[in-house]
Design a protein around this motif. Structure first.
Motif, short mmCIF file in Angstrom:
data_model
loop_
_atom_site.label_atom_id
_atom_site.label_comp_id
_atom_site.label_asym_id
_atom_site.label_seq_id
_atom_site.Cartn_x
_atom_site.Cartn_y
_atom_site.Cartn_z
N TYR A 1 25.45 -24.06 18.17
CA TYR A 1 24.27 -24.89 18.42
C TYR A 1 24.68 -26.33 18.72
N PHE A 2 25.56 -26.88 17.91
CA PHE A 2 25.99 -28.26 18.12
C PHE A 2 27.02 -28.37 19.24
N LEU A 3 27.73 -27.29 19.52
CA LEU A 3 28.61 -27.28 20.68
C LEU A 3 27.79 -27.35 21.96
N TYR A 4 26.65 -26.68 21.96
CA TYR A 4 25.73 -26.74 23.10
C TYR A 4 25.19 -28.16 23.26
N ALA A 5 24.88 -28.81 22.14
CA ALA A 5 24.42 -30.21 22.18
C ALA A 5 25.51 -31.13 22.73
N TYR A 6 26.76 -30.84 22.37
CA TYR A 6 27.90 -31.63 22.88
C TYR A 6 27.97 -31.56 24.40
N TYR A 7 27.75 -30.38 24.96
CA TYR A 7 27.81 -30.25 26.42
C TYR A 7 26.59 -30.85 27.09
N LYS A 8 25.45 -30.86 26.41
CA LYS A 8 24.30 -31.58 26.96
C LYS A 8 24.59 -33.07 27.02
N TRP A 9 25.29 -33.57 26.02
CA TRP A 9 25.68 -34.98 26.00
C TRP A 9 26.73 -35.27 27.07
N LYS A 10 27.61 -34.31 27.30
CA LYS A 10 28.70 -34.48 28.26
C LYS A 10 28.20 -34.36 29.70
N TYR A 11 27.25 -33.45 29.95
CA TYR A 11 26.70 -33.23 31.29
C TYR A 11 25.18 -33.43 31.27
N PRO A 12 24.69 -34.62 30.94
CA PRO A 12 23.23 -34.82 30.78
C PRO A 12 22.43 -34.57 32.05
N GLU A 13 22.92 -35.06 33.18
CA GLU A 13 22.16 -34.90 34.42
C GLU A 13 22.16 -33.46 34.89
N GLU A 14 23.29 -32.79 34.73
CA GLU A 14 23.36 -31.38 35.14
C GLU A 14 22.39 -30.52 34.32
N TYR A 15 22.34 -30.78 33.02
CA TYR A 15 21.44 -30.01 32.16
C TYR A 15 19.98 -30.39 32.40
N ARG A 16 19.75 -31.66 32.73
CA ARG A 16 18.38 -32.07 33.04
C ARG A 16 17.85 -31.31 34.25
N GLU A 17 18.66 -31.22 35.28
CA GLU A 17 18.25 -30.49 36.47
C GLU A 17 18.16 -28.99 36.18
N TRP A 18 19.07 -28.49 35.35
CA TRP A 18 19.07 -27.07 35.00
C TRP A 18 17.78 -26.68 34.27
N GLU A 19 17.29 -27.58 33.40
CA GLU A 19 16.07 -27.30 32.63
C GLU A 19 14.81 -27.76 33.34
#
Length: 298
Positions: free
Chosen positions: A254-272
Motif C-alpha cells: 500500500y505504501f509502496l504504491y503511494a511512493y510511486y504516486k509521489w515519484k510519478y505524480p503526473e503519470e498517475y494523475r493522467e492514469w486516474e
C-alpha cells in the motif's frame, strides 16, 4: 545478473502493483472512505476538529488506558490478583510519553506533505503507527505478566521465532512484489488466494469466534489457571504475528504504491483521469505556480 529493485521500476511497471489482491482491497476501502477536498476555511476547521477528537480518543486515549490498567495492576496487592506478575512494570509513564512524542512527531512531519492525492496515505500512516504503538505497549504490559511463567531461554526462543517469522514473511513478500512488478506473475499467486479468502471469510471467522466465546460464557465453562495462562500466551503471540503479517503483506504494498504516486505524480494523475486541482488540491497549487500553468495549458 543485476538484481532488480522494487523501488526503481518505471511508471508502467509500477502499475503492476494494482494486481496485488491485498492492495486492491486497501484501495477499495480507501475509495469508500475518500472525501472531497475541503472547499473553504470552515471545511478545514471541521476536519481539523474531527481529527483532533479522534486522536484524543484513539491513539492518545487508548494507549493511556492501557498505561492506567498496567499502573493499577502493579499498585494492587499481589494477594488480590488471580495470577502472579513480575516485580518490574515495563509499561510506565515515561514509556507512554516517549511513544506519544514519537507519534506526534510523525503527525507533525506529515503536515509538511501537502498534495491532496497523498492525504489518504498520510492519514492511514498515522493509524498504522498508532496500532504499532499500541501493540508495543501491550507487549510491554504482557511481558510483566509472562515473566513469572517463562525462563530466559524460553524468552530467547520466543524472540527468535518472531524474528524468523519477520524474515520469512518479508522474503516471501519482496519476491512476490519483485516478480509482480516486473511482469513475471501471470496468474493469481498464493498470497492473492489468501487475500481473497480473508476478504470473503474473514468476517465469518470473527463471528464464529464471538459465537464460541458466547457459548463458553452461557454454559459457565471455566478453565484452570494454567490453561488460562496458556490461552493468553497464545493470543499474545498471535497478536504480534498478525500485526507483522498485516504490515508486510498489506501495508507494505500500500505504501509502496503511494511512493510511486509521489515519484510519478503526473503519470498517475493522467492514469486516474483527475484534474490538476482534484489531484493536488487548491492549497498546494497556490504554492506551485508551475502546476497552475500546466492546468491552464490542459
Amino acid at each position: 545478473m543485476k538484481k532488480k529493485s522494487i523501488f526503481k521500476t518505471s511508471f508502467e511497471e509500477s502499475l503492476n502493483l494494482e494486481d496485488d489482491s491485498f492492495l486492491q482491497y486497501q484501495l477499495k476501502e480507501q475509495d469508500k472512505k475518500a472525501s472531497r477536498p475541503p472547499r473553504n476555511v470552515f471545511d478545514y476547521f471541521k476536519n481539523a476538529l474531527l481529527y483532533g477528537i479522534l486522536a484524543l480518543i484513539f491513539p492518545i486515549g487508548f494507549n493511556f488506558l492501557l498505561l492506567a490498567f498496567s499502573t493499577m495492576l502493579y499498585s494492587s496487592d499481589p494477594k488480590d490478583l488471580a495470577l502472579p506478575i513480575s516485580n518490574h512494570n515495563f509499561l510506565t509513564a515515561p514509556v507512554y510519553a516517549i511513544g506519544l512524542f514519537i507519534w506526534l512527531l510523525f503527525v507533525l512531519i506529515g503536515k509538511f506533505i501537502k498534495p491532496f492525492f497523498i492525504l489518504p496515505y498520510r492519514t492511514h500512516f498515522h493509524v498504522i503507527t498508532f496500532l504499532i504503538w499500541f501493540v508495543i505497549e501491550f507487549d510491554l504490559a504482557a511481558i510483566g505478566l509472562a515473566l513469572p511463567f517463562l525462563t530466559i531461554l524460553e524468552i530467547l526462543i520466543l524472540v527468535c521465532v518472531l524474528l524468523a517469522s519477520i524474515y520469512w514473511m518479508l522474503r516471501i513478500e519482496l519476491k512476490s512484489l519483485e516478480k509482480r512488478m516486473y511482469g513475471e506473475i501471470q496468474s493469481p499467486s498464493l498470497l492473492d488466494k489468501i487475500a481473497k479468502g480473508l476478504a470473503i471469510y474473514g468476517a465469518g471467522l470473527l463471528g464464529l469466534g464471538a459465537v464460541v466465546n458466547y457459548i463458553f460464557k452461557a454454559f459457565s465453562i471455566s478453565f484452570s489457571h494454567s490453561v488460562t495462562v496458556f490461552g493468553l500466551f497464545i493470543c499474545w503471540i498471535l497478536l504480534n504475528l498478525g500485526l507483522i503479517a498485516m504490515l508486510i503483506f498489506m501495508e507494505f504494498p500500500y505504501f509502496l504504491y503511494a511512493y510511486y504516486k509521489w515519484k510519478y505524480p503526473e503519470e498517475y494523475r493522467e492514469w486516474e483521469g483527475k484534474s490538476v486541482e482534484e489531484w493536488y488540491g487548491k492549497r498546494y497549487l497556490k504554492k506551485h505556480s508551475e502546476l497552475v500553468e500546466k492546468k491552464i495549458e490542459n
